[in-house]
Enzyme design. Structure first.
Site, mmCIF file in Angstrom:
data_model
loop_
_atom_site.group_PDB
_atom_site.id
_atom_site.type_symbol
_atom_site.label_atom_id
_atom_site.label_comp_id
_atom_site.label_asym_id
_atom_site.label_seq_id
_atom_site.Cartn_x
_atom_site.Cartn_y
_atom_site.Cartn_z
ATOM 1 N N GLY A 152 37.285 38.726 -4.115
ATOM 2 C CA GLY A 152 37.468 37.958 -5.347
ATOM 3 C C GLY A 152 36.383 38.102 -6.393
ATOM 4 O O GLY A 152 36.557 37.611 -7.510
ATOM 5 N N HIS A 166 37.705 44.384 -1.154
ATOM 6 C CA HIS A 166 36.412 43.828 -0.721
ATOM 7 C C HIS A 166 35.285 44.721 -1.227
ATOM 8 O O HIS A 166 35.371 45.939 -1.118
ATOM 9 C CB HIS A 166 36.309 43.832 0.815
ATOM 10 C CG HIS A 166 36.918 42.641 1.486
ATOM 11 N ND1 HIS A 166 37.680 42.755 2.620
ATOM 12 C CD2 HIS A 166 36.832 41.317 1.225
ATOM 13 C CE1 HIS A 166 38.052 41.545 3.022
ATOM 14 N NE2 HIS A 166 37.560 40.665 2.190
ATOM 15 N N GLU A 210 45.623 36.181 8.187
ATOM 16 C CA GLU A 210 45.891 37.362 7.342
ATOM 17 C C GLU A 210 46.876 38.282 8.049
ATOM 18 O O GLU A 210 46.808 38.476 9.266
ATOM 19 C CB GLU A 210 44.568 38.098 7.070
ATOM 20 C CG GLU A 210 44.746 39.365 6.230
ATOM 21 C CD GLU A 210 43.420 39.959 5.742
ATOM 22 O OE1 GLU A 210 42.409 39.239 5.700
ATOM 23 O OE2 GLU A 210 43.417 41.152 5.410
ATOM 24 N N ASP A 230 41.396 36.460 11.736
ATOM 25 C CA ASP A 230 41.856 37.687 11.096
ATOM 26 C C ASP A 230 42.402 38.646 12.151
ATOM 27 O O ASP A 230 41.658 39.385 12.784
ATOM 28 C CB ASP A 230 40.704 38.336 10.314
ATOM 29 C CG ASP A 230 41.172 39.584 9.577
ATOM 30 O OD1 ASP A 230 42.316 40.034 9.819
ATOM 31 O OD2 ASP A 230 40.392 40.118 8.765
ATOM 32 N N ASN A 276 37.938 34.057 -2.457
ATOM 33 C CA ASN A 276 36.742 34.438 -1.688
ATOM 34 C C ASN A 276 35.864 35.324 -2.558
ATOM 35 O O ASN A 276 36.333 36.339 -3.088
ATOM 36 C CB ASN A 276 37.144 35.200 -0.429
ATOM 37 C CG ASN A 276 37.616 34.280 0.668
ATOM 38 O OD1 ASN A 276 37.960 33.132 0.408
ATOM 39 N ND2 ASN A 276 37.646 34.779 1.885
ATOM 40 N N ASP A 284 34.756 32.846 8.046
ATOM 41 C CA ASP A 284 35.517 33.903 7.371
ATOM 42 C C ASP A 284 35.745 35.071 8.349
ATOM 43 O O ASP A 284 34.825 35.443 9.101
ATOM 44 C CB ASP A 284 34.647 34.362 6.179
ATOM 45 C CG ASP A 284 35.345 35.293 5.217
ATOM 46 O OD1 ASP A 284 36.576 35.239 5.121
ATOM 47 O OD2 ASP A 284 34.627 36.061 4.521
ATOM 48 N N HIS A 285 36.930 35.669 8.361
ATOM 49 C CA HIS A 285 37.233 36.883 9.134
ATOM 50 C C HIS A 285 36.711 36.864 10.573
ATOM 51 O O HIS A 285 35.937 37.754 10.977
ATOM 52 C CB HIS A 285 36.637 38.124 8.449
ATOM 53 C CG HIS A 285 37.289 38.472 7.158
ATOM 54 N ND1 HIS A 285 38.531 39.063 7.080
ATOM 55 C CD2 HIS A 285 36.872 38.302 5.877
ATOM 56 C CE1 HIS A 285 38.845 39.253 5.807
ATOM 57 N NE2 HIS A 285 37.865 38.783 5.054
HETATM 58 P P1 13P Z 1 33.873 40.255 -2.394
HETATM 59 O O1 13P Z 1 32.607 40.471 -1.636
HETATM 60 O O2 13P Z 1 34.554 41.521 -2.751
HETATM 61 O O3 13P Z 1 33.699 39.328 -3.555
HETATM 62 O O4 13P Z 1 34.894 39.530 -1.374
HETATM 63 C C1 13P Z 1 34.498 38.458 -0.602
HETATM 64 C C2 13P Z 1 35.534 38.194 0.442
HETATM 65 O O5 13P Z 1 36.700 38.464 0.274
HETATM 66 C C3 13P Z 1 35.081 37.586 1.713
HETATM 67 O O6 13P Z 1 36.127 37.343 2.590
#
Ligand code: 13P
Length: 288
Positions: free
Chosen positions: A216, A186, A135, A105, A236, A83-84
């Site tokens: 999410g 986030h 993104e 990202d 996510n 992720d990212h």
């Molecule tokens: P949250 O921590 O806000 O649920 O988001 C997780 C996220 O988007 C990780 O990329």
């Protein structure tokens, strides 16, 4: 069993559902998410963000093999995702470990540079048979896309993902899915989220690849159903699952004469399993 994001997204799209992708900042999250998915017999994804190295003192070298092993042992399809990530070398590390997908990202970069580096990430991932998320634009809340954990909540509607630019970006990079901005944040919501569902519908019509919703966790059941109906195919999810685990550990500590860490960890896993199960139930439900 290990699964590729591209196939998981394809299946979600044909069913009109979304795949839940949960951050793995430690063993407890992994145990919770996989237990929840197995209980519901539903596919799932687990992911580690480059920023977790600083934020949670966990490293890809340590957690990556654990994520891969947990995915292989699971009785349901599990995608293992980075992720990212902001560096191609870091992406290479995850691919070497066997991750089935990565996110580059470049949202902090100028548009042309983002396109160039995203393309390079796609070329690299293809050599490993892995898929790629990217993104463009701005995401409010806690920034996970650089090593400094900054918080910015000044996102305005005019900064939401532009469908035409997003289409052009997806076509010129060859990515498999795109993180889009339409009102989620986030981290914790300081006021109730107001999502632009019409924008999601337009993105779904315009984009050649599936839409990913970041930030999410912390959204109402009704809003999840609406964004999935509008076309979101990957969600996510982290903060509110971690909150459920933290609160359960706190309660267990308060009830114990001498709190022992393994008991607190068990309480946290139980609560996070329940939280992940509730989320997965919503994400994987088909419309009647
Ligand atoms: P949250 O921590 O806000 O649920 O988001 C997780 C996220 O988007 C990780 O990329």
């Amino acid at each position: 069993m290990l699964a590729n994001m591209r196939n998981l997204l394809k299946e979600a799209d044909s069913r009109g559902t979304a795949i839940g992708c949960f951050n793995a900042t430690g063993l407890e999250n992994i145990l919770a998410v996989i237990a929840a998915a197995e209980k519901l017999h539903t596919p799932v994804m687990i992911q580690f963000a480059q920023a977790h190295e600083e934020e949670h003192l966990m490293t890809l070298d340590v957690i990556g093999p654990v994520m891969m092993d947990a995915a292989r042992r699971a009785s349901v399809p599990v995608g293992v995702h980075l992720d990212h990530a902001v560096e191609l070398d870091y992406i290479r590390k995850a691919l070497e470990l066997g991750f089935t997908s990565v996110m580059f990202d470049g949202s902090d970069l100028p548009y042309d540079e983002n396109i160039l580096l995203t393309r390079r990430a796609v070329e690299l991932a293809r050599k490993y048979g892995a898929s790629v998320e990217a993104e463009i634009g701005v995401m409010a809340g806690i920034t996970l896309n650089n090593q400094k954990i900054a918080e910015d909540r000044s996102l305005e509607e005019k900064m939401y993902t532009d469908p035409k630019a997003a289409r052009q970006f997806a076509e010129s990079t060859g990515i498999d899915c795109l993180a889009c901005t339409f009102g989620t944040v986030h981290g914790f919501y300081k006021s109730a989220p107001r999502l632009n569902f019409e924008l999601v519908e337009e993105l779904y019509r315009t984009l050649p690849v599936p839409i990913v919703m970041h930030g999410g966790s912390g959204i109402s059941r009704e809003d999840y159903r609406r964004v999935i109906r509008a076309g979101v195919r990957k969600i996510n999810y982290y903060t509110y699952m971690a909150k459920a685990g933290g609160e359960a550990a706190e309660k267990a500590a308060a009830a114990a004469e001498t709190p022992l860490f393994h008991d607190l960890a068990c309480a946290a896993v139980e609560a996070m399993t329940k939280n992940a199960e509730e989320a997965l139930q919503i994400f994987s439900a088909r419309e009647e």
